[in-house]
Design an enzyme around this catalytic site. Structure first.
Site, PDB file in Angstrom:
ATOM      1  N   ASP A 103       0.856  -1.194   0.000  1.00 34.45           N
ATOM      2  CA  ASP A 103       0.000   0.000   0.000  1.00 34.45           C
ATOM      3  C   ASP A 103       0.888   1.239   0.000  1.00 34.45           C
ATOM      4  O   ASP A 103       1.912   1.261   0.694  1.00 34.45           O
ATOM      5  CB  ASP A 103      -0.830   0.098   1.296  1.00 34.45           C
ATOM      6  CG  ASP A 103      -1.846  -1.014   1.421  1.00 34.45           C
ATOM      7  OD1 ASP A 103      -2.069  -1.703   0.422  1.00 34.45           O
ATOM      8  OD2 ASP A 103      -2.396  -1.174   2.535  1.00 34.45           O
ATOM      9  N   THR A 161       0.506 -21.044  -3.344  1.00 33.54           N
ATOM     10  CA  THR A 161       1.468 -20.272  -2.542  1.00 33.54           C
ATOM     11  C   THR A 161       2.000 -19.038  -3.267  1.00 33.54           C
ATOM     12  O   THR A 161       2.728 -18.245  -2.690  1.00 33.54           O
ATOM     13  CB  THR A 161       2.688 -21.146  -2.141  1.00 33.54           C
ATOM     14  OG1 THR A 161       3.364 -21.537  -3.340  1.00 33.54           O
ATOM     15  CG2 THR A 161       2.271 -22.366  -1.362  1.00 33.54           C
ATOM     16  N   PRO A 201       0.699 -16.123  -4.223  1.00 31.70           N
ATOM     17  CA  PRO A 201       0.490 -14.800  -3.612  1.00 31.70           C
ATOM     18  C   PRO A 201       1.434 -14.555  -2.440  1.00 31.70           C
ATOM     19  O   PRO A 201       1.937 -13.438  -2.251  1.00 31.70           O
ATOM     20  CB  PRO A 201      -0.970 -14.852  -3.130  1.00 31.70           C
ATOM     21  CG  PRO A 201      -1.624 -15.907  -3.952  1.00 31.70           C
ATOM     22  CD  PRO A 201      -0.558 -16.912  -4.274  1.00 31.70           C
ATOM     23  N   GLY A 255     -24.491   4.134  21.063  1.00 30.67           N
ATOM     24  CA  GLY A 255     -24.690   4.731  19.747  1.00 30.67           C
ATOM     25  C   GLY A 255     -24.735   6.245  19.786  1.00 30.67           C
ATOM     26  O   GLY A 255     -24.728   6.859  20.855  1.00 30.67           O
ATOM     27  N   CYS A 282     -24.362   2.663  27.740  1.00 31.29           N
ATOM     28  CA  CYS A 282     -24.138   4.046  27.329  1.00 31.29           C
ATOM     29  C   CYS A 282     -25.394   4.640  26.698  1.00 31.29           C
ATOM     30  O   CYS A 282     -26.345   4.938  27.399  1.00 31.29           O
ATOM     31  CB  CYS A 282     -22.909   4.151  26.434  1.00 31.29           C
ATOM     32  SG  CYS A 282     -22.250   5.833  26.449  1.00 31.29           S
ATOM     33  N   MET A 332     -28.377   2.910  27.919  1.00 33.11           N
ATOM     34  CA  MET A 332     -28.845   3.351  29.241  1.00 33.11           C
ATOM     35  C   MET A 332     -29.658   4.639  29.093  1.00 33.11           C
ATOM     36  O   MET A 332     -30.717   4.805  29.702  1.00 33.11           O
ATOM     37  CB  MET A 332     -27.633   3.561  30.160  1.00 33.11           C
ATOM     38  CG  MET A 332     -27.908   4.230  31.474  1.00 33.11           C
ATOM     39  SD  MET A 332     -27.661   6.046  31.368  1.00 33.11           S
ATOM     40  CE  MET A 332     -27.497   6.463  33.087  1.00 33.11           C
ATOM     41  N   GLN A 333     -29.170   5.546  28.246  1.00 30.05           N
ATOM     42  CA  GLN A 333     -29.878   6.816  28.057  1.00 30.05           C
ATOM     43  C   GLN A 333     -31.272   6.567  27.473  1.00 30.05           C
ATOM     44  O   GLN A 333     -32.244   7.219  27.870  1.00 30.05           O
ATOM     45  CB  GLN A 333     -29.056   7.738  27.147  1.00 30.05           C
ATOM     46  CG  GLN A 333     -27.695   8.097  27.762  1.00 30.05           C
ATOM     47  CD  GLN A 333     -26.817   8.942  26.841  1.00 30.05           C
ATOM     48  OE1 GLN A 333     -27.158   9.182  25.693  1.00 30.05           O
ATOM     49  NE2 GLN A 333     -25.680   9.390  27.351  1.00 30.05           N
ATOM     50  N   GLU A 386     -29.647  15.201  22.573  1.00 26.35           N
ATOM     51  CA  GLU A 386     -28.885  14.776  21.394  1.00 26.35           C
ATOM     52  C   GLU A 386     -29.848  14.459  20.240  1.00 26.35           C
ATOM     53  O   GLU A 386     -29.538  14.686  19.076  1.00 26.35           O
ATOM     54  CB  GLU A 386     -28.059  13.512  21.727  1.00 26.35           C
ATOM     55  CG  GLU A 386     -27.292  12.966  20.530  1.00 26.35           C
ATOM     56  CD  GLU A 386     -26.495  11.697  20.838  1.00 26.35           C
ATOM     57  OE1 GLU A 386     -26.609  11.154  21.954  1.00 26.35           O
ATOM     58  OE2 GLU A 386     -25.752  11.257  19.949  1.00 26.35           O
ATOM     59  N   HIS A 425     -18.770   1.937  29.698  1.00 27.75           N
ATOM     60  CA  HIS A 425     -18.633   0.810  28.768  1.00 27.75           C
ATOM     61  C   HIS A 425     -17.915  -0.355  29.451  1.00 27.75           C
ATOM     62  O   HIS A 425     -16.688  -0.478  29.316  1.00 27.75           O
ATOM     63  CB  HIS A 425     -17.830   1.230  27.537  1.00 27.75           C
ATOM     64  CG  HIS A 425     -18.564   2.169  26.644  1.00 27.75           C
ATOM     65  ND1 HIS A 425     -19.306   1.742  25.569  1.00 27.75           N
ATOM     66  CD2 HIS A 425     -18.690   3.519  26.686  1.00 27.75           C
ATOM     67  CE1 HIS A 425     -19.851   2.795  24.976  1.00 27.75           C
ATOM     68  NE2 HIS A 425     -19.497   3.883  25.632  1.00 27.75           N
ATOM     69  N   GLU A 476     -17.810  -3.291  28.577  1.00 27.04           N
ATOM     70  CA  GLU A 476     -17.286  -4.246  27.587  1.00 27.04           C
ATOM     71  C   GLU A 476     -15.798  -4.052  27.296  1.00 27.04           C
ATOM     72  O   GLU A 476     -15.132  -4.969  26.838  1.00 27.04           O
ATOM     73  CB  GLU A 476     -18.099  -4.185  26.291  1.00 27.04           C
ATOM     74  CG  GLU A 476     -17.916  -2.951  25.415  1.00 27.04           C
ATOM     75  CD  GLU A 476     -18.827  -1.781  25.801  1.00 27.04           C
ATOM     76  OE1 GLU A 476     -19.303  -1.746  26.948  1.00 27.04           O
ATOM     77  OE2 GLU A 476     -19.036  -0.889  24.946  1.00 27.04           O
TER      78      GLU A 476
HETATM   79  N1  GLN Z   1     -24.511   9.487  22.123  1.00 25.95           N
HETATM   80  C1  GLN Z   1     -24.440   9.361  23.540  1.00 25.95           C
HETATM   81  C2  GLN Z   1     -23.569  10.419  24.189  1.00 25.95           C
HETATM   82  O1  GLN Z   1     -22.724  10.985  23.530  1.00 25.95           O
HETATM   83  C3  GLN Z   1     -23.988   7.963  23.956  1.00 25.95           C
HETATM   84  C4  GLN Z   1     -22.609   7.619  23.479  1.00 25.95           C
HETATM   85  C5  GLN Z   1     -22.333   6.132  23.462  1.00 25.95           C
HETATM   86  O2  GLN Z   1     -23.236   5.317  23.445  1.00 25.95           O
HETATM   87  N2  GLN Z   1     -21.063   5.769  23.444  1.00 25.95           N
HETATM   88  O3  GLN Z   1     -23.684  10.692  25.342  1.00 25.95           O
END
Ligand code: GLN
Length: 543
Positions: free
Chosen positions: A150, A190, A192, A356, A383, A386-387, A407, A509, A511
């Protein structure tokens, strides 16, 4: 160990071969031999970091403890090594150029013409050696993003070439390629690989070890042929056949003595082969699990499971430690509404509402939450998830039909989720969210406390909006409890409904903190509740 050793991992032929997993597996095997290891990724794109990238581009954005928005491969490094990464572990071309340009503006180059070689390459080398210079690590493994050949990865490859010269025996290069199977000829090809190694050689790098990705096992003959054509010892040609789980890759690499080859090349003592006992136990549990646990993840990037990589892995780890197979379905939040929600979700024993940004798919998440709340289905909001739980409760329990996060609707009369005070003046989107580790204090009599067995926890964040404390008393009186908060700012971090089977939303988060040998307590607790729920459902429904 005296001198830090450097291992470079490059990739050829095609992208998406799993350099991250190979790097993490090498790290795991060396760590099991008692070495301190860190893994870093150098990405050839111009973005300063992946923070502003759409998940469709590079999958999930991972967050390090010190609040750096990073490539998702850092998640693999942490899940394998169980050691946190920091902003030093992920560097992009954008950051390299930004540093160089800043220095140029300050006059640091003393009137010289600033060029790719040596100025950009020097900056790359300085960053590559940064973690090694701290004397904390015996091995620094550097994954070079992209594919050899690249245009954009050339300065990185050139830096590796120079470093090999400087570091001598303290440096080796592992090259990952692909061996395709041509059905018509019934042959593994082989060529590649040969071309890719040639390309690397033209750039001045002779790989020490080759890892051949393949869908079918390769014969000794094929491996020998590759060794012969590529100037690599036979024992240093390793195959990486598709396996049911990425966590099996270190075992496969160890079976082919890849770690021994590395140590031998670096003139280090070989010693005994580590047993990898806890790791193997995890794999045994995974294979032994007969029953499954059926979970739906409601999000808007369902076409691309990598967008929710860490959630997926955390659920998988939690399912394994609960002796269950994870059956995770991705449900598109844009496709969920009040009329089809029961039909779409009734087959699942638990729901995860994904993080999100932005409006798209929000109403679907809210419908799914309402369904879970009313039908007593375990639900985990992360996140933005939860909101959405807070918005749903405000609309349907507090009776504020127009409640929303600002938001999504700036003019909502009930701004139960609102922009954080210190976000109000922010105009630059890159790296400006509330990011990284923060303390959270848990209420003693809460379910979340029972999961953690700890009063003060630390979790990673990535958000701009927050629970609006103006409404806190009202929510609490109506049954939605705020069971975790930041001790300094009083920001709400956890909400839950006590009487529900499992209704927890977290602003952070979790996770990002779940690893193979240290699975996350909240995911473990959630999966337990989902299993319980399934049992109850089975008992209720006639056979
Ligand atoms: N959009 C939401 C905020 O900015 C949640 C962000 C997220 O889910 N990571 O607070």
């Amino acid at each position: 160990m005296n001198n830090t050793k450097y291992i470079f991992v490059t990739g050829g032929v095609i992208s998406s071969l799993g350099k991250g997993i190979i790097s993490a597996s090498i790290g795991k095997l060396l760590q099991a031999r008692g070495y301190d290891v860190t893994i870093q990724k150098f990405d050839p794109y111009i973005n300063i970091d992946p923070g502003t990238l759409n998940p469709y581009e590079h999958g999930e954005c991972y967050v390090t403890i010190d609040g750096h928005e990073a490539d998702l491969d850092l998640g693999h490094y942490e899940r394998f090594l169980n050691v946190p990464t920091t902003r030093a572990n992920n560097v992009t071309t954008g950051r390299i150029y930004q540093n160089v340009i800043n220095k140029e503006r300050k006059g640091d180059y003393l009137g010289k013409t600033v060029q790719v070689v040596p100025h950009i390459t020097d900056e790359i080398k300085r960053n590559i050696k940064f973690l090694g210079s701290k004397n904390k690590f015996d091995f620094v493994i550097t994954e070079i993003g992209g594919t050899v050949g690249d245009i954009e990865s050339l300065p990185f490859i050139e830096s590796v070439r120079q470093l090999r010269w400087e570091l001598g025996r303290n440096c080796i290069c592992v090259h990952l390629t692909y061996v395709p199977y041509i059905a018509a000829a019934k042959e593994m090809k082989t060529k590649p690989t040969q071309h890719s190694v040639k390309q690397l050689q033209e750039l001045g790098i002779q790989p020490d070890i080759l890892v051949l990705r393949t869908e079918r096992p390769l014969s000794e003959e094929v491996l020998r042929k590759v060794a012969l054509f590529c100037n690599v010892m036979e024992s240093a040609v390793v195959q990486s056949v598709d396996v049911p789980t990425i966590y099996e890759v270190p075992i496969r690499m160890q079976q082919q003595k890849m770690d021994e080859t590395i140590l031998r090349k670096m003139k280090l003592p070989i010693g005994e082969t580590p047993e990898l006992k806890p790791w193997k136990e995890f794999l045994f549990r995974m294979k032994d699990a007969k029953e499954s646990v059926k979970i739906a993840l409601i999000g808007k990037y369902v076409e691309l499971p990598d967008a929710y990589k860490s959630i997926n892995e955390s659920l998988f780890q939690a399912a394994t430690y609960n002796d269950r197979k994870l059956e995770l379905s991705f449900i598109h939040s844009e496709k969920v509404d009040e009329t089809n929600v029961s039909e779409l979700l009734s087959e699942f024993d638990g729901l995860v509402i994904a993080p999100g940004f932005g409006q798209r798919g929000t109403e679907g998440k809210i419908s799914a939450i309402k369904y879970a709340r009313i039908n007593n289905v375990p639900v985990f909001g992360i996140c933005f998830g939860m909101q959405c739980m807070v918005v749903e409760y405000a609309r349907h329990v507090l009776g504020y039909a127009d409640a929303n996060s600002t938001e999504i609707d700036e003019k909502t009369p009930y701004n139960v989720i609102d922009l954080m005070e210190d976000q109000k003046g922010v105009s630059n989107l890159g790296g400006t969210m509330r990011l990284g580790l923060y303390d959270c204090e848990l209420e003693k009599d809460s379910r979340v406390y029972k999961a953690y067995h700890k009063q003060v926890i630390q979790e990673r964040h990535r958000h701009r909006f927050e629970f609006n404390n103006k409404y806190r008393a009202e929510f609490e009186a109506a049954g939605l409890k705020c069971t975790g908060h930041n001790p300094e700012t009083d920001l709400v971090e956890v909400i839950e409904i006590p009487g529900h089977k499992w209704f927890i939303g977290v602003q952070f988060h979790p996770e990002y903190n779940s690893t193979v040998l240290n699975p996350h307590p909240l995911f473990i607790s959630f999966v337990k509740a989902v299993i319980e729920n399934k049992k109850n459902n089975n008992e209720k429904s006639p056979k």
